[in-house]
Design a protein around this motif. Sequence first.
Motif, PDB file in Angstrom:
ATOM      1  N   CYS A  25       0.833  -1.208   0.000  1.00 22.32           N
ATOM      2  CA  CYS A  25       0.000   0.000   0.000  1.00 22.32           C
ATOM      3  C   CYS A  25       0.867   1.257   0.000  1.00 22.32           C
ATOM      4  O   CYS A  25       0.600   2.212  -0.730  1.00 22.32           O
ATOM      5  N   PHE A  29       1.209   4.371  -2.834  1.00 26.06           N
ATOM      6  CA  PHE A  29       0.984   5.785  -2.546  1.00 26.06           C
ATOM      7  C   PHE A  29       2.248   6.625  -2.719  1.00 26.06           C
ATOM      8  O   PHE A  29       2.196   7.844  -2.589  1.00 26.06           O
ATOM      9  N   PRO A  39       0.651   8.549   3.245  1.00 23.66           N
ATOM     10  CA  PRO A  39      -0.761   8.253   3.495  1.00 23.66           C
ATOM     11  C   PRO A  39      -1.033   8.178   4.999  1.00 23.66           C
ATOM     12  O   PRO A  39      -0.167   7.775   5.776  1.00 23.66           O
ATOM     13  N   SER A  40      -2.218   8.543   5.409  1.00 26.78           N
ATOM     14  CA  SER A  40      -2.585   8.473   6.819  1.00 26.78           C
ATOM     15  C   SER A  40      -2.871   7.031   7.218  1.00 26.78           C
ATOM     16  O   SER A  40      -3.064   6.154   6.359  1.00 26.78           O
ATOM     17  N   ASP A  42      -5.563   5.932   8.599  1.00 28.08           N
ATOM     18  CA  ASP A  42      -6.919   5.598   8.168  1.00 28.08           C
ATOM     19  C   ASP A  42      -6.950   5.194   6.695  1.00 28.08           C
ATOM     20  O   ASP A  42      -7.671   4.266   6.310  1.00 28.08           O
ATOM     21  N   THR A  43      -6.174   5.903   5.877  1.00 28.12           N
ATOM     22  CA  THR A  43      -6.115   5.565   4.447  1.00 28.12           C
ATOM     23  C   THR A  43      -5.518   4.180   4.240  1.00 28.12           C
ATOM     24  O   THR A  43      -6.016   3.377   3.447  1.00 28.12           O
ATOM     25  N   LYS A  46      -8.025   1.556   5.226  1.00 31.33           N
ATOM     26  CA  LYS A  46      -9.092   1.426   4.229  1.00 31.33           C
ATOM     27  C   LYS A  46      -8.621   0.657   3.006  1.00 31.33           C
ATOM     28  O   LYS A  46      -9.324  -0.223   2.502  1.00 31.33           O
ATOM     29  N   GLU A  47      -7.413   0.950   2.521  1.00 34.67           N
ATOM     30  CA  GLU A  47      -6.903   0.311   1.305  1.00 34.67           C
ATOM     31  C   GLU A  47      -6.565  -1.161   1.528  1.00 34.67           C
ATOM     32  O   GLU A  47      -6.743  -1.987   0.646  1.00 34.67           O
ATOM     33  N   ARG A  52      -7.101  -0.477  12.351  1.00 38.16           N
ATOM     34  CA  ARG A  52      -6.009   0.454  12.686  1.00 38.16           C
ATOM     35  C   ARG A  52      -4.950  -0.208  13.573  1.00 38.16           C
ATOM     36  O   ARG A  52      -3.748   0.021  13.391  1.00 38.16           O
ATOM     37  N   SER A  78       0.864  13.783   8.843  1.00 32.25           N
ATOM     38  CA  SER A  78       1.087  12.369   8.594  1.00 32.25           C
ATOM     39  C   SER A  78       2.582  12.082   8.448  1.00 32.25           C
ATOM     40  O   SER A  78       3.353  12.939   8.011  1.00 32.25           O
ATOM     41  N   LYS A 218      -7.219   4.594 -11.197  1.00 33.91           N
ATOM     42  CA  LYS A 218      -8.380   4.385 -10.327  1.00 33.91           C
ATOM     43  C   LYS A 218      -9.510   3.684 -11.078  1.00 33.91           C
ATOM     44  O   LYS A 218     -10.200   2.826 -10.520  1.00 33.91           O
TER      45      LYS A 218
END
Length: 292
Positions: A25, A29, A39-40, A42-43, A46-47, A52, A78, A218
């Motif tokens: 991931c 990014f 990336p945070s 949370d991101t 999600k990915e 968490r 971040s 995307k």
Amino acid sequence: MSWQDSDAVRKLFVGNSAAKSVLRCLADFKNEKTGKCNPSTDTIAKETELNRKTVYKAITYLEEKGFIRRERVVLNSSNNYVLNLTASPDSPKNGSTVFGSTKCGTSPKNGLSVVPNMGRVVGPNTGHEPVNEPVIETINTSNDVYVRRADPGSPDAQKNAVNEGEKFNLTEPKEELTPKQRSAQIGSHCPHEKIIALYHECLPMLPTVRIWSEDRRKMLAARWRTLVNDKGYQSEEEGLGWFKRLFGYIRRSRFLTGETPQKEGHTWRPDLEWIIKPKNLTKIIEGKYHVQ
């Protein structure tokens, strides 16, 4: 996105499945031009479809094994992650003089990778033989193409998550993923380069893919995720096989291959971006462009 880093992660032995998902991931990014990767949490959660707590453990594991180094650029911002994709689970912890040096294939400046511009993705030369197997499968091409993910604390998220203790206990056997979890895992990592290579191999008469922008990435990732989840595919090869049959089916259309004369003698040929748009893909599968 850095395709070079993403491919390097795919071949890398990390020693932990959750940590490898997080590392892949981060590679996705990473900005190919600036080398920034921030990336945070949370991101990332999600990915990767991890909660968490699991993401935090995975990041700590990757840092201890020397795969990443965290940098705090501005207070309360971040983290910026510097990737070291030549490490191994037994390599020294980050802080080694090798990490971030030119010995790891990175530039001396800030330890960030220098990635050359990528041109056309070239597939294997197979003589460009047409694929004669018809497309008999369907794919959901509605506008709602992204998979809804449950909140980390919800019962659905807990049901679909692999036990955290088993993920990070390397001495005990890991629980096997359910078919649904396996499909979700495969669907979250779209093999862009392989699909583009199949497009060039099966449809050499159509426009060449020279730039694969973030919007196109995307769009293709959405088609891949929907396909794999709807079909319940259990391997990347099954999804790639579907795209190969699709491109072979397109090749048998005189209109889609530019053999049908248009107004004033002009010809028109679709490119990969046009093909993967939901409305166009639906019409192709329904045979709207295949005149008998």
